[in-house]
Design an enzyme around this catalytic site. Structure first.
Site, PDB file in Angstrom:
ATOM      1  N   CYS A 126       0.805  -1.226   0.000  1.00  0.00           N
ATOM      2  CA  CYS A 126       0.000   0.000   0.000  1.00  0.00           C
ATOM      3  C   CYS A 126       0.833   1.268   0.000  1.00  0.00           C
ATOM      4  O   CYS A 126       0.276   2.375   0.024  1.00  0.00           O
ATOM      5  CB  CYS A 126      -0.951  -0.016   1.187  1.00  0.00           C
ATOM      6  SG  CYS A 126      -2.075  -1.437   1.137  1.00  0.00           S
ATOM      7  N   HIS A 158      -1.716   8.074   6.438  1.00  0.00           N
ATOM      8  CA  HIS A 158      -2.092   6.816   5.793  1.00  0.00           C
ATOM      9  C   HIS A 158      -3.488   6.427   6.266  1.00  0.00           C
ATOM     10  O   HIS A 158      -4.322   6.031   5.457  1.00  0.00           O
ATOM     11  CB  HIS A 158      -1.064   5.740   6.133  1.00  0.00           C
ATOM     12  CG  HIS A 158      -1.236   4.475   5.372  1.00  0.00           C
ATOM     13  ND1 HIS A 158      -1.248   4.427   3.992  1.00  0.00           N
ATOM     14  CD2 HIS A 158      -1.401   3.194   5.798  1.00  0.00           C
ATOM     15  CE1 HIS A 158      -1.415   3.176   3.596  1.00  0.00           C
ATOM     16  NE2 HIS A 158      -1.521   2.404   4.672  1.00  0.00           N
ATOM     17  N   GLU A 176       0.322   4.706  13.674  1.00  0.00           N
ATOM     18  CA  GLU A 176       0.627   5.987  13.031  1.00  0.00           C
ATOM     19  C   GLU A 176       0.508   7.141  14.022  1.00  0.00           C
ATOM     20  O   GLU A 176       1.337   8.057  14.017  1.00  0.00           O
ATOM     21  CB  GLU A 176      -0.288   6.220  11.834  1.00  0.00           C
ATOM     22  CG  GLU A 176       0.082   7.445  11.023  1.00  0.00           C
ATOM     23  CD  GLU A 176      -0.613   7.527   9.682  1.00  0.00           C
ATOM     24  OE1 GLU A 176      -0.187   8.343   8.837  1.00  0.00           O
ATOM     25  OE2 GLU A 176      -1.594   6.774   9.460  1.00  0.00           O
ATOM     26  N   LYS A 198      -9.102   8.277   3.253  1.00  0.00           N
ATOM     27  CA  LYS A 198      -9.675   6.928   3.205  1.00  0.00           C
ATOM     28  C   LYS A 198     -11.024   6.840   3.904  1.00  0.00           C
ATOM     29  O   LYS A 198     -11.789   5.906   3.655  1.00  0.00           O
ATOM     30  CB  LYS A 198      -8.685   5.923   3.786  1.00  0.00           C
ATOM     31  CG  LYS A 198      -7.426   5.768   2.943  1.00  0.00           C
ATOM     32  CD  LYS A 198      -6.457   4.780   3.552  1.00  0.00           C
ATOM     33  CE  LYS A 198      -5.171   4.677   2.744  1.00  0.00           C
ATOM     34  NZ  LYS A 198      -4.367   5.928   2.786  1.00  0.00           N
ATOM     35  N   HIS A 207      -9.782   2.344   0.876  1.00  0.00           N
ATOM     36  CA  HIS A 207      -8.358   2.078   0.682  1.00  0.00           C
ATOM     37  C   HIS A 207      -8.105   1.603  -0.747  1.00  0.00           C
ATOM     38  O   HIS A 207      -8.494   0.500  -1.137  1.00  0.00           O
ATOM     39  CB  HIS A 207      -7.900   1.023   1.676  1.00  0.00           C
ATOM     40  CG  HIS A 207      -6.418   0.968   1.863  1.00  0.00           C
ATOM     41  ND1 HIS A 207      -5.525   1.582   1.003  1.00  0.00           N
ATOM     42  CD2 HIS A 207      -5.654   0.352   2.811  1.00  0.00           C
ATOM     43  CE1 HIS A 207      -4.294   1.355   1.411  1.00  0.00           C
ATOM     44  NE2 HIS A 207      -4.348   0.610   2.511  1.00  0.00           N
ATOM     45  N   PHE A 255       1.880  -3.670   3.828  1.00  0.00           N
ATOM     46  CA  PHE A 255       2.268  -5.001   4.277  1.00  0.00           C
ATOM     47  C   PHE A 255       3.756  -5.227   4.003  1.00  0.00           C
ATOM     48  O   PHE A 255       4.323  -4.681   3.064  1.00  0.00           O
ATOM     49  CB  PHE A 255       1.463  -6.060   3.528  1.00  0.00           C
ATOM     50  CG  PHE A 255       0.055  -6.227   4.016  1.00  0.00           C
ATOM     51  CD1 PHE A 255      -0.417  -5.565   5.137  1.00  0.00           C
ATOM     52  CD2 PHE A 255      -0.831  -7.077   3.354  1.00  0.00           C
ATOM     53  CE1 PHE A 255      -1.716  -5.725   5.590  1.00  0.00           C
ATOM     54  CE2 PHE A 255      -2.125  -7.258   3.794  1.00  0.00           C
ATOM     55  CZ  PHE A 255      -2.581  -6.580   4.912  1.00  0.00           C
TER      56      PHE A 255
END
Length: 411
Positions: free
Chosen positions: A164, A304, A315, A335, A340, A399
């Site tokens: 991502c 993010h 985060e 998002k 996402h 990931f």
């Protein structure tokens, strides 16, 4: 904070998102601060049957039926965004020095919307029914190849894949090519189409998706105390980057500058972020150092912010570490509205960050009703916020512990 001689100009932006097709429709849709997830017929019968889809996207009408037969949707999305970005930069593909134009695009999952059909043919022994376009329409590198051919941009051409963070990694890589003098112009960003059955089923089995099927529009809730997972989405974001001297020589409008880029790995877990946020912190500090900036030079953070319990907590912890006793500057996550977009997320976030700096306006985070306990964040919610900004961070994590952070400076 002073401009750096290594700053790279952003001269064009193209967006295809669930908020709209095009830069202005996407911006206006995000400014509404509303969740855009809805029940998705493509996911009917699955435990998670909702997503964020690009409204009214017709690849055949936008690109031609023959071309869209040959390429998967993740390539179609990127091609539409790339054409808009080039037009926004006021570049003429017929006259530019095409060997000096690079294409660097990020992809995480690439969709795979046609694979079930072809596997069905294979499993039934109908090998002759398998499309000869099966591989070239779906290989991740083909998005850069197809955009290169479409625009006749025949300089360096590559695809990045850092989950991502892919779109942000692509922008950082393109920036490095420009700094190194390998090209004068770079078409860069990210794309993905995760609204497919296997994607929904696999993420469901990982317990990564929101289960708020009774309220899809309210399912993506970055930093909210009641968040329970992310929402699958699709989209593309493309930026045109140029060496500033090249842009100025042709009289280009400069929307902003890529001033810093930092990357790191958590080295922690294959899917979970390091709860201390150490890897993300190192990427953030590297981006600031690259830009010759300090945390005090950051006026806004495009987070993010996936809406998963672990990511948002990590985060927030990282931001607290970077800014110390100072409350982090205003934060947002797109998002909440558009879900996402995986490999496209970093590029879409980057584009919105540049527009925020240009317009001195921060788009709101949708669905944030109650900030989770212990998060010392000033999150912009409900409505856009006018805010004086000179520098902003755009965060992307993925990931495998992949971290990519971009620092943008206003023009």
């Amino acid at each position: 904070m002073r401009a750096q001689v290594t700053d790279i100009a952003v001269t064009g932006i193209g967006l295809v998102t669930p908020a709209g097709i095009g830069l202005e429709p996407s911006w206006e849709g995000l400014c509404k601060g509303e969740g855009l997830a809805a029940t998705d017929e493509a996911l009917a019968g699955l435990p998670v049957d909702f997503s964020c889809a690009v409204p009214g996207f017709d690849g055949g009408a936008l690109l031609g039926r023959r071309l869209t037969w040959r390429i998967d949707k993740f390539i179609q999305l990127a091609m539409v965004a790339a054409r808009e970005a080039v037009a926004d930069a006021r570049l003429d593909t017929a006259t530019w020095d095409s060997p000096r134009v690079a294409v660097v695009l990020g992809v995480a999952s690439n969709g795979g919307d046609r694979w079930p059909i072809e596997y069905g043919n294979l499993g039934s022994g109908r090998v002759e029914s398998i499309s000869p376009a099966t591989l070239p329409r779906s290989l991740p590198n083909m998005v850069a190849g197809e955009v290169s051919a479409d625009l006749q941009a025949v300089g360096p051409c590559l695809t990045t894949s850092t989950a991502c963070a892919s779109g942000a990694t692509a922008i950082g890589t393109a920036r490095d090519l420009l700094r190194a003098g390998a090209c004068d112009i770079a078409i860069t960003g990210g794309t993905d189409c995760a609204r497919v059955e296997m994607g929904s089923a696999a993420f469901y089995r990982m317990r990564a998706l929101s289960m708020r099927g009774h309220d899809p529009a309210g399912a993506s809730r970055p930093f909210d105390a009641d968040r329970d997972g992310f929402v699958l989405s699709e989209g593309a974001g493309v930026l045109v980057l140029e060496r500033p001297e090249y842009a100025r020589a042709r009289g280009a409008r400069i929307r902003g500058y890529v001033s810093g880029y930092g990357a790191s790995s958590d080295g922690y877990h294959h899917t979970r972020p390091d709860p201390t946020g150490d890897g993300a912190r190192r990427a953030t500090l590297a981006a600031l150092a690259d830009a010759g900036a300090e945390p005090c030079d950051v006026d806004h953070v495009n987070a993010h912010g996936t809406s998963t319990p672990l990511n948002d907590r990590s985060e927030a912890t990282m931001l607290a570490s970077v800014f110390g006793t100072r409350t982090p500057p205003p934060v947002t996550s797109v998002k909440g509205a558009i879900g996402h977009t995986l490999g496209a997320a970093g590029a879409i976030d980057a584009a919105i960050t540049v527009l925020s700096l240009e317009r001195q306006l921060i788009v709101p985070t949708a669905n944030l009703d109650r900030l989770d306990d212990g998060m010392d964040l000033d999150v912009v919610t409900k409505v856009p916020r006018a805010h004086r900004m000179q520098g902003a961070l755009s965060n992307s994590f993925g990931f495998g512990g992949q971290n990519a952070v971009l620092f943008f400076r206003a023009a």
